[in-house]
Design a protein around this motif. Structure first.
Motif, PDB file in Angstrom:
ATOM      1  N   THR A  16      31.507  43.368   0.468  1.00  0.00           N
ATOM      2  CA  THR A  16      30.161  42.871   0.721  1.00  0.00           C
ATOM      3  C   THR A  16      29.480  42.665  -0.617  1.00  0.00           C
ATOM      4  O   THR A  16      29.360  43.606  -1.407  1.00  0.00           O
ATOM      5  N   ILE A  17      29.053  41.423  -0.877  1.00  0.00           N
ATOM      6  CA  ILE A  17      28.396  41.098  -2.134  1.00  0.00           C
ATOM      7  C   ILE A  17      27.001  40.587  -1.838  1.00  0.00           C
ATOM      8  O   ILE A  17      26.835  39.609  -1.102  1.00  0.00           O
ATOM      9  N   THR A  18      25.999  41.258  -2.372  1.00  0.00           N
ATOM     10  CA  THR A  18      24.619  40.818  -2.225  1.00  0.00           C
ATOM     11  C   THR A  18      24.186  40.136  -3.513  1.00  0.00           C
ATOM     12  O   THR A  18      24.241  40.735  -4.587  1.00  0.00           O
ATOM     13  N   VAL A  19      23.788  38.873  -3.382  1.00  0.00           N
ATOM     14  CA  VAL A  19      23.447  38.060  -4.551  1.00  0.00           C
ATOM     15  C   VAL A  19      22.042  38.413  -5.019  1.00  0.00           C
ATOM     16  O   VAL A  19      21.083  38.368  -4.243  1.00  0.00           O
ATOM     17  N   GLY A  20      21.909  38.727  -6.312  1.00  0.00           N
ATOM     18  CA  GLY A  20      20.644  39.203  -6.836  1.00  0.00           C
ATOM     19  C   GLY A  20      19.886  38.234  -7.708  1.00  0.00           C
ATOM     20  O   GLY A  20      18.844  38.596  -8.269  1.00  0.00           O
ATOM     21  N   GLY A  21      20.396  36.991  -7.851  1.00  0.00           N
ATOM     22  CA  GLY A  21      19.693  36.055  -8.713  1.00  0.00           C
ATOM     23  C   GLY A  21      20.225  34.649  -8.569  1.00  0.00           C
ATOM     24  O   GLY A  21      21.303  34.419  -7.992  1.00  0.00           O
ATOM     25  N   ASP A  22      19.485  33.701  -9.106  1.00  0.00           N
ATOM     26  CA  ASP A  22      19.882  32.298  -9.067  1.00  0.00           C
ATOM     27  C   ASP A  22      21.050  32.033 -10.009  1.00  0.00           C
ATOM     28  O   ASP A  22      21.289  32.771 -10.967  1.00  0.00           O
ATOM     29  N   GLY A  23      21.777  30.947  -9.729  1.00  0.00           N
ATOM     30  CA  GLY A  23      22.816  30.475 -10.640  1.00  0.00           C
ATOM     31  C   GLY A  23      24.079  31.300 -10.665  1.00  0.00           C
ATOM     32  O   GLY A  23      24.916  31.122 -11.558  1.00  0.00           O
ATOM     33  N   GLN A  24      24.263  32.167  -9.694  1.00  0.00           N
ATOM     34  CA  GLN A  24      25.418  33.059  -9.722  1.00  0.00           C
ATOM     35  C   GLN A  24      26.643  32.425  -9.067  1.00  0.00           C
ATOM     36  O   GLN A  24      26.538  31.529  -8.233  1.00  0.00           O
ATOM     37  N   THR A  25      27.810  32.937  -9.472  1.00  0.00           N
ATOM     38  CA  THR A  25      29.087  32.509  -8.910  1.00  0.00           C
ATOM     39  C   THR A  25      29.736  33.701  -8.233  1.00  0.00           C
ATOM     40  O   THR A  25      29.969  34.735  -8.870  1.00  0.00           O
ATOM     41  N   ILE A  26      30.008  33.564  -6.940  1.00  0.00           N
ATOM     42  CA  ILE A  26      30.623  34.637  -6.166  1.00  0.00           C
ATOM     43  C   ILE A  26      31.933  34.119  -5.585  1.00  0.00           C
ATOM     44  O   ILE A  26      31.949  33.159  -4.807  1.00  0.00           O
ATOM     45  N   ASN A  27      33.027  34.759  -5.945  1.00  0.00           N
ATOM     46  CA  ASN A  27      34.349  34.425  -5.419  1.00  0.00           C
ATOM     47  C   ASN A  27      34.835  35.592  -4.567  1.00  0.00           C
ATOM     48  O   ASN A  27      35.168  36.663  -5.089  1.00  0.00           O
ATOM     49  N   GLY A  28      34.857  35.383  -3.246  1.00  0.00           N
ATOM     50  CA  GLY A  28      35.287  36.455  -2.364  1.00  0.00           C
ATOM     51  C   GLY A  28      36.758  36.802  -2.519  1.00  0.00           C
ATOM     52  O   GLY A  28      37.168  37.917  -2.264  1.00  0.00           O
ATOM     53  N   GLU A  29      37.572  35.796  -2.874  1.00  0.00           N
ATOM     54  CA  GLU A  29      39.018  35.945  -3.010  1.00  0.00           C
ATOM     55  C   GLU A  29      39.616  36.400  -1.679  1.00  0.00           C
ATOM     56  O   GLU A  29      39.289  35.849  -0.633  1.00  0.00           O
ATOM     57  N   ASN A  30      40.469  37.409  -1.665  1.00  0.00           N
ATOM     58  CA  ASN A  30      41.125  37.818  -0.423  1.00  0.00           C
ATOM     59  C   ASN A  30      40.289  38.844   0.333  1.00  0.00           C
ATOM     60  O   ASN A  30      39.381  39.459  -0.220  1.00  0.00           O
ATOM     61  N   GLY A  31      40.618  39.024   1.604  1.00  0.00           N
ATOM     62  CA  GLY A  31      39.877  39.954   2.438  1.00  0.00           C
ATOM     63  C   GLY A  31      38.808  39.254   3.255  1.00  0.00           C
ATOM     64  O   GLY A  31      38.463  38.096   3.023  1.00  0.00           O
ATOM     65  N   ASN A  32      38.278  39.976   4.239  1.00  0.00           N
ATOM     66  CA  ASN A  32      37.195  39.471   5.089  1.00  0.00           C
ATOM     67  C   ASN A  32      35.869  39.856   4.444  1.00  0.00           C
ATOM     68  O   ASN A  32      35.363  40.964   4.642  1.00  0.00           O
ATOM     69  N   ASP A  33      35.321  38.951   3.664  1.00  0.00           N
ATOM     70  CA  ASP A  33      34.182  39.268   2.818  1.00  0.00           C
ATOM     71  C   ASP A  33      32.873  38.778   3.425  1.00  0.00           C
ATOM     72  O   ASP A  33      32.840  37.808   4.188  1.00  0.00           O
ATOM     73  N   THR A  34      31.787  39.439   3.037  1.00  0.00           N
ATOM     74  CA  THR A  34      30.440  39.024   3.422  1.00  0.00           C
ATOM     75  C   THR A  34      29.625  38.820   2.157  1.00  0.00           C
ATOM     76  O   THR A  34      29.556  39.715   1.305  1.00  0.00           O
ATOM     77  N   VAL A  35      29.017  37.638   2.040  1.00  0.00           N
ATOM     78  CA  VAL A  35      28.128  37.349   0.920  1.00  0.00           C
ATOM     79  C   VAL A  35      26.718  37.212   1.471  1.00  0.00           C
ATOM     80  O   VAL A  35      26.460  36.378   2.352  1.00  0.00           O
TER      81      VAL A  35
END
Length: 204
Positions: free
Chosen positions: A93-112
């Motif tokens: 689980t990745i919570t985005v904390g700012g603008d302009g970010q790059t989030i790559n979940g890669e493998n697994g059942n991820d939540t952004v």
């Protein structure tokens, strides 16, 4: 000087600690042992953070920080700066904390998780990666997935509990419509999509 690695655990690193990796080169904060770790404001001049096993990690506002998740389930909250997360192979689980970010979940059942009230999702690159991944909104507002070229590889969308006006693409999302607010959802044709809702007053 040089590329330094500082090894830490949830019991040895406190949010109030003062740790300065120094300027230049690539310095790594290596977190082992899991648990909950907060990168306090006085933990500075690191270019990378690595998580060795499932960790609840909260970043500070270091710009250009690269956070590399583990092979287990991590809970990562980024800081309010341009940062990158490569989440690894766990169900993260990745919570985005700012603008302009790059989030790559890669493998697994991820939540952004994206707060679309406080942050501009159009500035972000969000890639759910492999398996079954969820784009979860919070904060309320309006979002049109058709205009988000940087948002890819999500199979599920969650509205959050604050009212949202959501326009879907035609990719066949499974939509979890959470209760407590009057949501408006425009589906396009959303071929193959499914709906799950807990608030009967929502409209689409």
């Amino acid at each position: 000087a040089g590329s330094d690695t500082v090894n830490a655990t949830s019991s040895t690193l406190d949010a109030g600690d003062n740790v300065n990796a120094g300027v230049g080169d690539t310095d790594v904060l290596a977190i082992t042992g899991g648990g909950a770790v907060t990168m306090g404001v006085n933990i500075t001049n690191f270019e990378q953070v690595t998580l060795a096993t499932g960790t609840t990690f909260t970043a500070n506002d270091t710009g250009s920080l690269l956070i590399t998740g583990s092979g287990s389930a991590d809970i990562i909250t980024t800081g309010n700066a341009v940062q990158t997360v490569n989440a690894g192979s766990g169900n993260d689980t990745i919570t985005v904390g700012g603008d302009g970010q790059t989030i790559n979940g890669e493998n697994g059942n991820d939540t952004v998780v994206v707060d679309i009230f406080n942050f501009d999702i159009t500035t972000m690159t969000l890639n759910g990666g492999n398996n079954s991944d969820t784009l979860a909104f919070s904060g309320g507002g309006a979002v049109n997935l058709n205009t988000l070229g940087g948002v890819t590889n999500f199979e599920n969308v969650s509205t959050g509990t604050t009212a949202i006006a959501l326009t879907l693409t035609n990719s066949g999302f499974l939509v979890n419509v959470q209760g407590g607010a009057n949501h408006t959802i425009a589906s396009g044709d959303n071929s193959g999509g499914e709906w799950s809702r807990s608030n009967p007053s929502d409209m689409w």
